[in-house]
Design a protein around this motif. Structure first.
Motif, PDB file in Angstrom:
ATOM      1  N   HIS A  12     -39.330   9.056  16.999  1.00  0.00           N
ATOM      2  CA  HIS A  12     -39.208   9.062  18.449  1.00  0.00           C
ATOM      3  C   HIS A  12     -37.880   9.711  18.818  1.00  0.00           C
ATOM      4  O   HIS A  12     -36.903   9.626  18.075  1.00  0.00           O
ATOM      5  CB  HIS A  12     -39.302   7.656  19.037  1.00  0.00           C
ATOM      6  CG  HIS A  12     -38.251   6.706  18.544  1.00  0.00           C
ATOM      7  ND1 HIS A  12     -38.242   6.199  17.255  1.00  0.00           N
ATOM      8  CD2 HIS A  12     -37.157   6.167  19.161  1.00  0.00           C
ATOM      9  CE1 HIS A  12     -37.199   5.394  17.098  1.00  0.00           C
ATOM     10  NE2 HIS A  12     -36.524   5.365  18.236  1.00  0.00           N
ATOM     11  N   ASN A  65     -41.877  13.638  24.141  1.00  0.00           N
ATOM     12  CA  ASN A  65     -41.933  14.468  25.345  1.00  0.00           C
ATOM     13  C   ASN A  65     -40.848  15.533  25.288  1.00  0.00           C
ATOM     14  O   ASN A  65     -39.672  15.212  25.082  1.00  0.00           O
ATOM     15  CB  ASN A  65     -41.722  13.619  26.603  1.00  0.00           C
ATOM     16  CG  ASN A  65     -42.858  12.660  26.869  1.00  0.00           C
ATOM     17  OD1 ASN A  65     -43.832  12.999  27.525  1.00  0.00           O
ATOM     18  ND2 ASN A  65     -42.732  11.429  26.356  1.00  0.00           N
ATOM     19  N   GLU A 106     -53.381  11.382  20.680  1.00  0.00           N
ATOM     20  CA  GLU A 106     -52.956  10.737  21.920  1.00  0.00           C
ATOM     21  C   GLU A 106     -51.875  11.582  22.573  1.00  0.00           C
ATOM     22  O   GLU A 106     -50.951  12.032  21.910  1.00  0.00           O
ATOM     23  CB  GLU A 106     -52.400   9.338  21.636  1.00  0.00           C
ATOM     24  CG  GLU A 106     -53.394   8.384  20.992  1.00  0.00           C
ATOM     25  CD  GLU A 106     -52.746   7.052  20.670  1.00  0.00           C
ATOM     26  OE1 GLU A 106     -51.788   6.655  21.381  1.00  0.00           O
ATOM     27  OE2 GLU A 106     -53.177   6.404  19.700  1.00  0.00           O
ATOM     28  N   GLY A 107     -51.970  11.769  23.885  1.00  0.00           N
ATOM     29  CA  GLY A 107     -51.036  12.631  24.584  1.00  0.00           C
ATOM     30  C   GLY A 107     -51.558  14.053  24.612  1.00  0.00           C
ATOM     31  O   GLY A 107     -52.751  14.309  24.389  1.00  0.00           O
ATOM     32  N   ASN A 134     -48.417  10.756  20.701  1.00  0.00           N
ATOM     33  CA  ASN A 134     -48.373   9.740  19.642  1.00  0.00           C
ATOM     34  C   ASN A 134     -49.239  10.213  18.486  1.00  0.00           C
ATOM     35  O   ASN A 134     -50.206  10.965  18.687  1.00  0.00           O
ATOM     36  CB  ASN A 134     -48.904   8.394  20.148  1.00  0.00           C
ATOM     37  CG  ASN A 134     -48.138   7.872  21.347  1.00  0.00           C
ATOM     38  OD1 ASN A 134     -46.938   7.658  21.276  1.00  0.00           O
ATOM     39  ND2 ASN A 134     -48.838   7.671  22.462  1.00  0.00           N
ATOM     40  N   ASP A 187     -44.454   8.487  21.608  1.00  0.00           N
ATOM     41  CA  ASP A 187     -43.969   8.863  22.934  1.00  0.00           C
ATOM     42  C   ASP A 187     -43.039  10.086  22.894  1.00  0.00           C
ATOM     43  O   ASP A 187     -41.908  10.042  23.378  1.00  0.00           O
ATOM     44  CB  ASP A 187     -43.253   7.679  23.577  1.00  0.00           C
ATOM     45  CG  ASP A 187     -43.034   7.884  25.077  1.00  0.00           C
ATOM     46  OD1 ASP A 187     -43.842   8.605  25.699  1.00  0.00           O
ATOM     47  OD2 ASP A 187     -42.047   7.347  25.611  1.00  0.00           O
ATOM     48  N   LYS A 209     -46.353  16.197  25.857  1.00  0.00           N
ATOM     49  CA  LYS A 209     -46.295  15.077  26.795  1.00  0.00           C
ATOM     50  C   LYS A 209     -46.969  13.833  26.215  1.00  0.00           C
ATOM     51  O   LYS A 209     -48.117  13.889  25.762  1.00  0.00           O
ATOM     52  CB  LYS A 209     -46.984  15.475  28.110  1.00  0.00           C
ATOM     53  CG  LYS A 209     -46.826  14.453  29.226  1.00  0.00           C
ATOM     54  CD  LYS A 209     -47.414  14.973  30.536  1.00  0.00           C
ATOM     55  CE  LYS A 209     -47.232  13.971  31.658  1.00  0.00           C
ATOM     56  NZ  LYS A 209     -47.820  14.453  32.935  1.00  0.00           N
ATOM     57  N   ASP A 210     -46.216  12.752  26.181  1.00  0.00           N
ATOM     58  CA  ASP A 210     -46.734  11.431  25.778  1.00  0.00           C
ATOM     59  C   ASP A 210     -47.463  11.490  24.438  1.00  0.00           C
ATOM     60  O   ASP A 210     -48.529  10.876  24.262  1.00  0.00           O
ATOM     61  CB  ASP A 210     -47.670  10.873  26.849  1.00  0.00           C
ATOM     62  CG  ASP A 210     -47.002  10.740  28.210  1.00  0.00           C
ATOM     63  OD1 ASP A 210     -45.780  10.528  28.246  1.00  0.00           O
ATOM     64  OD2 ASP A 210     -47.701  10.884  29.233  1.00  0.00           O
TER      65      ASP A 210
END
Length: 245
Positions: A204, A23, A57-58, A10, A21, A7-8
């Motif tokens: 991505h 997911n 991150e995430g 980076n 981003d 999830k989310d």
């Protein structure tokens, strides 16, 4: 229920943005492939999912009870022979030799190794034999989740189909879940329930492809037909920089 949830997510290496981003969710008994061109961040993503890199991150939530890995290279321990390499995971979780060795020998034979190969060392093995050992080592512990990082890319067609057939048998029995990293679209179609397309700079996800037909029923005709369809997709053409006329 066992699952892998990203999830989310980076990721950066220094000032270079590698992933942005990300997911997705991989449920128990499913095969999820991530495809994209070389250098797009696929291996970095797998290492983050496997806990081999720290998540900055995430989040990555892995509730599978166990996992194992098979890579493009065999990554065998050069000072151990074939059967000791296969049994490595069993020894690591504390199984005694008299229990671990029969299991290691059984799966080594299933992956096409001969008894005469058991006491050979990695330096004496061909690339294909090393990959047989790598798969046997990964699966001998009966992992709930298998991470595959382009494990077929250096193999000849015959060995590739042989190893894929073993995986498909396990998939058909719902014995394993797989996160599969590859740049080969035909391989992804053959094995996957879902394919995520990863575009580079930074990596991505730009599209998802789903396949409902059981892997065991996907013959060559089905694979070729689906490959033609996916190669006509605009996002595939742009991501892989294909020039179709």
């Amino acid at each position: 229920m066992e699952r892998l949830i990203v999830k989310d997510l980076n990721h950066h290496f220094g000032f270079t943005e590698i992933l942005r981003d990300i997911n997705f969710q991989l449920d128990k008994g499913k095969v999820l492939s991530i495809v994209g061109p070389s250098g797009g961040g696929k291996t970095t993503l797998m290492r983050l999912c496997a806990g081999l890199l720290d998540v900055e991150e995430g989040s990555v939530t892995n509730s599978f009870s166990s996992s194992a890995f098979a890579f493009q290279e065999g990554r065998l321990l050069p000072w151990k022979n074939v059967i000791d390499n296969v049994a490595l995971g069993l020894f690591a979780r504390g199984e005694k030799k008299q229990v671990a060795m029969p299991k290691a020998q059984e799966i080594a034979l299933k992956f096409g190794l001969e008894k005469s190969d058991f006491h050979k060392f990695p330096k004496d093995l061909s690339g294909g034999m090393k990959q047989r050992v790598s798969f046997a080592r990964a699966l001998v512990t009966q992992p709930a989740l298998l991470f595959l990082d382009e494990p077929f890319s250096a193999l000849d067609i015959g060995l590739k189909k042989e190893l894929q057939a073993i995986l498909i048998e396990m998939i058909d029995k719902k014995e394993i879940s797989i996160l599969y990293i590859t740049h080969d679209l035909m391989e992804a179609i053959r094995l996957s329930d879902e394919i995520l397309l990863l575009k580079a700079d930074p990596g991505h996800i730009v599209k998802k492809f789903s396949y409902e037909l059981a892997q065991s029923k996907r013959d060559d005709s089905y694979i070729y037909t689906q490959s033609v369809k996916i190669l006509q997709d605009t996002e595939i053409i742009n991501t892989f920089e294909l020039e179709l006329k």
